[in-house]
Design an enzyme around this catalytic site. Structure first.
Site, PDB file in Angstrom:
ATOM      1  CB  SER A 146       8.131  -7.716  -1.575  1.00  0.00           C
ATOM      2  OG  SER A 146       6.748  -7.407  -1.570  1.00  0.00           O
ATOM      3  CE1 TYR A 159       9.169  -2.978   1.300  1.00  0.00           C
ATOM      4  CE2 TYR A 159       7.102  -3.322   0.127  1.00  0.00           C
ATOM      5  CZ  TYR A 159       8.159  -3.819   0.873  1.00  0.00           C
ATOM      6  OH  TYR A 159       8.208  -5.160   1.171  1.00  0.00           O
TER       7      TYR A 159
END
Length: 292
Positions: A146, A159
């Site tokens: 990501s 995260y």
């Protein structure tokens, strides 16, 4: 066997072997499985719940129950592929979720669960497929990372930490396995309109009215809902990302990283140029305004 599309440098299906994909119950994993199966790959789609894979089974994907945090489940999935084909051709480490909220209020158990799923699951699966790939003299590991692995913002520390870890591990693993004919590729999407948002919002610690972070958590939830809304600025579909994952897995000379979407391509540059204190102030302002 027909040749996969994209470019004349794309490998033939028969040259690559079977594909093992994690996290296929919905979103990007589901779309990636469809893309590989449409190109005639022997596709093993996995998820914790086999019932969530019925649509993929209907298009002739092989389906396996796989909990990436469970060693027995990981071994069973890899062995199922290797029994039929000798080695996994492409491992797509896609399973993951977003743990959000203020660091002070995220329990260590929740933090560990985030790392077990997003980091250790993919690392262990990579360890399990590598011996057979090495014997075959070929193979590819594609990590769905990501832009969160390049830029960290308030509210997403847990995260983001897992995605930073994935990037660091990939950079170390890539040259280690290159001499054996194995490639390691990272795909870094920006925001995607999937079920990721619904899971993310559930992970934010309960909005206790007495919490000093109550307004922050309210603003964070609203901000992330808007940030991931379909049609929003830079927000992509799962199919868009799946096409890049497919390319990363099949092109004969892959890049080390594929940044997908405007935010993933240009966000890290803007973050690198902006002073930390300015970024801190801007993100605080955005989330405070979202709290209403």
């Amino acid at each position: 066997m027909r040749q996969c599309r994209f470019t004349r440098l794309t490998l033939k299906v028969s040259d690559i072997g079977p594909v093992l994909i994690t996290g296929c119950s919905s979103g990007v994993g589901h779309a990636v499985a469809r893309a590989f199966r449409a190109a005639d790959f022997e596709t093993f789609a996995t998820a914790r719940d086999l019932g969530a894979l019925e649509e993929l089974r209907a298009i002739d994907c092989q389906t396996l129950a796989l909990d990436v945090t469970d060693e027995g489940s990981r071994r069973a999935a890899v062995e199922a592929v290797e029994r039929q084909f000798g080695a996994v051709g492409i491992l797509v480490n896609n399973a993951g979720y977003g743990q959000y909220g203020p660091i002070e209020e995220i329990s260590l158990d929740d933090m560990r669960r985030q790392f077990e799923t997003n980091v250790f699951g993919g690392v262990r699966l990579s360890q399990l497929v590598l011996p057979a790939m090495r014997r075959a003299g070929k193979g590819r590991i594609v990590n769905v990372s990501s832009v969160a692995g390049r830029v960290s913002v308030m509210g997403g520390g847990a995260y983001h930490a897992t995605k930073f870890a994935l990037e660091a591990i990939a950079d170390a693993l890539r040259p280690e396995v290159k001499p054996f004919g194995i490639e390691v590729v990272s795909v870094l999407p920006g925001p995607i309109a999937t079920h990721f948002e619904a899971t993310l919002l559930k992970t934010i610690p309960d909005a206790d009215a007495h919490s000093p972070y109550a307004p922050f958590k309210k603003g964070l939830a609203r901000r992330m809902h808007a940030f991931l809304a379909p049609g929003g600025f830079g927000v992509m579909t799962a199919d868009h990302v799946a096409r890049v994952v497919f390319k990363a897995g099949t092109t004969s000379r892959p890049r080390t990283r594929y940044s997908v979407g405007f935010i993933a391509k240009f966000g890290p540059f803007g973050r690198a140029l902006a002073p930390d204190r300015l970024v801190d102030a801007m993100t605080r302002s955005v989330i405070s305004n979202s709290a209403g």
